[in-house]
Design an enzyme around this catalytic site. Structure first.
Site, PDB file in Angstrom:
ATOM      1  CG  ASP A 161       5.262  31.931  -8.085  1.00 19.50           C
ATOM      2  OD1 ASP A 161       5.870  32.319  -7.065  1.00 19.50           O
ATOM      3  OD2 ASP A 161       5.364  30.783  -8.544  1.00 19.50           O
ATOM      4  CE  LYS A 165      14.169  28.948  -2.158  1.00 24.43           C
ATOM      5  NZ  LYS A 165      14.723  27.657  -2.644  1.00 24.43           N
ATOM      6  CG  PHE A 231      -3.770  31.814  -3.166  1.00 25.58           C
ATOM      7  CD1 PHE A 231      -2.924  30.716  -3.256  1.00 25.58           C
ATOM      8  CD2 PHE A 231      -3.257  32.979  -2.605  1.00 25.58           C
ATOM      9  CE1 PHE A 231      -1.612  30.781  -2.808  1.00 25.58           C
ATOM     10  CE2 PHE A 231      -1.952  33.057  -2.153  1.00 25.58           C
ATOM     11  CZ  PHE A 231      -1.131  31.948  -2.263  1.00 25.58           C
TER      12      PHE A 231
END
Length: 250
Positions: A161, A165, A231
Site C-alpha cells: 500500500d 497522502k 495488480f
C-alpha cells in the site's frame, strides 16, 4: 525500545479490507486452512520442522485431484531449506508460481486478506506446493515474534500500500524504523525485493532502505524470475511504470 519504535507498533501498515469471500474461497479456507496455514504465535516457530514434515490431509477426498505428474505423497525428508517470506501476497498467483519453480526453497506468505488466502490455499493444494505455507496475521508482528533474527534468505514485498497522502506516510511498510525490523530478519547475504508502481513511494523507500543499517542497494532492474502480479498487469494497462528495489543484507 525507542519511542519511535513503540509508536510504530501501534500504526497499521495495511487497510482493513472486507473479508468477504466467494463460496469457493470459503470452502477452500474451511477445508484447507488447517493443512497449510501456520497459526500465529508469540514465540519463534521452527520452520524447518514445518516444511520438512508432511501436511496432514484435511480436504474431502477427490475435492482437489492431483495435477498430472504429481501425487499427494508426503513431503520428502529434507534438510532445512532457505526460507523466503512474502509480505502481503494479495491473490497469491505470483507467490504460487515462484514456489512451484523453486522446490528447493521454503516460502512463507503473510496476508490478512482472507479472500486472497482462500485462493492461494486452493493453488497450494491443487499444485501440491509442500514448500509453501501461510500465516494470517500482521506481518510486522510475525517478524517480531515468530522469525528469529538473521533467519531469512529473502523478503518479497510486491506492491505494498503506497499510502499516498502525506499524513499517512508513517503507515508505509518501507519506512524506518520498520525497515530495521525487515533487515533484522534477513540472514547475511539475504535480499529484500520490493516492487511498486508509485514513483514517489519508490524514491522514498529507496532512501529509507539505504539508511537502514546493514542493507546495500543492488540495482539491476527487474528479476526475470519474478512473475507479474494481477495488480502489476492492471497498473501497466493504466500506463503506470513499475519500480524495482533490491537490497542485500551485509
Amino acid at each position: 525500545m525507542t519511542n519511535d519504535s513503540a509508536r510504530m507498533r501501534k500504526v497499521l501498515t495495511f487497510t482493513r479490507r472486507s473479508n468477504r469471500m466467494t463460496a469457493c474461497q470459503k470452502r477452500d479456507y474451511q477445508h484447507l486452512a488447517s493443512r497449510w496455514i501456520i497459526p500465529y504465535q508469540n514465540t519463534v516457530f521452527d520452520y524447518a520442522a514445518v516444511f520438512c514434515s508432511p501436511a496432514a490431509p484435511s480436504a474431502p477426498a477427490g475435492a482437489f485431484p492431483a495435477p498430472q505428474g504429481k501425487t499427494d505423497a508426503v513431503a520428502p525428508a529434507c534438510a532445512p531449506a532457505p526460507l523466503v517470506v512474502e509480505i502481503g501476497f494479495g491473490m497469491g498467483s505470483a507467490t504460487a508460481a515462484i514456489a512451484a519453480r523453486n522446490p528447493h526453497l521454503s516460502y512463507l506468505g503473510i496476508e490478512v486478506y482472507r479472500a486472497g488466502i482462500g485462493r492461494l490455499l486452493r493453488k497450494i493444494e491443487a499444485e501440491r506446493l509442500h514448500n509453501l505455507r501461510i500465516i494470517e496475521h500482521d506481518a510486522l508482528d510475525v517478524l517480531r515474534t515468530m522469525i528469529a533474527p538473521q533467519t531469512l534468505a529473502g523478503l518479497h514485498i510486491f506492491f505494498p500500500d503506497p499510502w499516498p497522502k502525506t499524513r499517512h506516510h508513517k503507515r508505509r511498510l518501507l519506512y524506518r524504523p520498520r525497515t530495521d525490523l525487515l533487515a533484522r530478519a534477513l540472514a547475511p547475504g539475504g535480499y529484500l525485493y520490493a516492487v511498486t508502481d508509485w514513483a514517489e513511494y519508490a524514491r522514498r523507500a529507496q532512501e529509507e532502505l539505504a539508511r537502514t543499517p546493514s542493507l546495500t542497494w543492488a540495482p539491476q532492474g527487474a528479476r526475470p524470475w519474478r512473475p507479474a502480479t494481477e495488480f502489476e498487469r492492471k497498473a501497466q494497462t493504466q500506463g503506470r511504470a513499475i519500480h524495482e528495489l533490491f537490497f542485500i543484507k551485509a
